[in-house]
Design an enzyme around this catalytic site. Sequence first.
Site, PDB file in Angstrom:
ATOM      1  N   LYS A 172      -6.897  20.912 -29.358  1.00 29.83           N
ATOM      2  CA  LYS A 172      -6.388  21.510 -28.621  1.00 29.83           C
ATOM      3  C   LYS A 172      -5.079  21.270 -28.418  1.00 29.83           C
ATOM      4  O   LYS A 172      -4.558  20.305 -27.557  1.00 29.83           O
ATOM      5  CB  LYS A 172      -7.183  21.719 -27.404  1.00 29.83           C
ATOM      6  N   LYS A 203      -7.242  24.984 -31.598  1.00 29.93           N
ATOM      7  CA  LYS A 203      -6.511  26.070 -30.435  1.00 29.93           C
ATOM      8  C   LYS A 203      -5.406  25.589 -30.204  1.00 29.93           C
ATOM      9  O   LYS A 203      -4.940  24.520 -29.796  1.00 29.93           O
ATOM     10  CB  LYS A 203      -7.523  26.103 -29.233  1.00 29.93           C
TER      11      LYS A 203
END
Length: 329
Positions: A199, A252
């Site tokens: 992330k 992400k």
Amino acid sequence: MAFPTVRHRRLRGSAGLRDLVRETTLRVSDLIAPIFVIEGEGVQAEISSMPGVYHWSLDLLDQELQAITEQGIQSILVFGVPSYKDAIGTSAFEDEGIVQRAIRQIKSKYPNLVVIADTCLCQFTDHGHCGVVHQHENGAVIDNDESLALLTRTAISQARAGADIIAPSNMMDGFVSAIRAGLDEAGFTNIPIMSYAVKYASAYYGPFREAAHSSPQFGDRKTYQMDPANAREALREAQSDVEEGADFLIVKPGLAYLDIVRMLSDRYPLPIVVYNVSAEYSMVKAAALQGWIDERAIVLETLIGMKRSGADIIITYHAKDAARWLREQ
């Protein structure tokens, strides 16, 4: 051999031929639809920076669930917006928290829907960070290990409410190991962890922070989320999560990080998930509202590109529209 013996266009001459040799497929069952639940009654409030995405109070939530399931979508990711916040995000791990109540309600009415619980503290803390904050002489510090205990409590409470999958998004070191141990000790050995393994500290999260009311009140998240310039670090993060017991690996954001998706897909036999995040959604919506692009064509091309890069599963705010378009095809 080369042209004219080799003619690649031979396999593109008709729709039937193109379908026959298509290498990558996108299915409705590949899609996860995020939903935002909020305290109150009678709330169906469109998020201004994400046209078509709403905050839902629990009394109206069934409208959204019906719309999702009617398109054949089988999985949802639940985010909660609480009525109160404090320094440690207490409402994240309360059994009567907004996410826990939503999960119980969803599973009672839609028992076959796969309910994934986002496990983080940022939208529940008054400072907007994903862990416990301590003030030191040189500024605020996010306490990694103290945060793990609260994240584990949150995951257990979500599993107790009926979540099918726990999806920790906090990016604390050791979060998969801590949550796995906590779930197992609480008797939830069968609950998988969909880890936000990679992330990035990304500018693509802006609209989501409006949706989740989770903007940091000071500083940023660069001490725990990844530098967008780094790729090898992504492999280290993913390897740690694999060793700690993750069952899925999330990358992400999506569009700017498809090289990372490919790297993980090539190296790990676990299902790879890509998050088609809020700003990626909002940019498409904004251009479509101006009439500058063909929204359907752009969305489906983007999603097939994510699958082609190696993603097995896609979390996307386009899920309902994409599912409808796929069914129409």
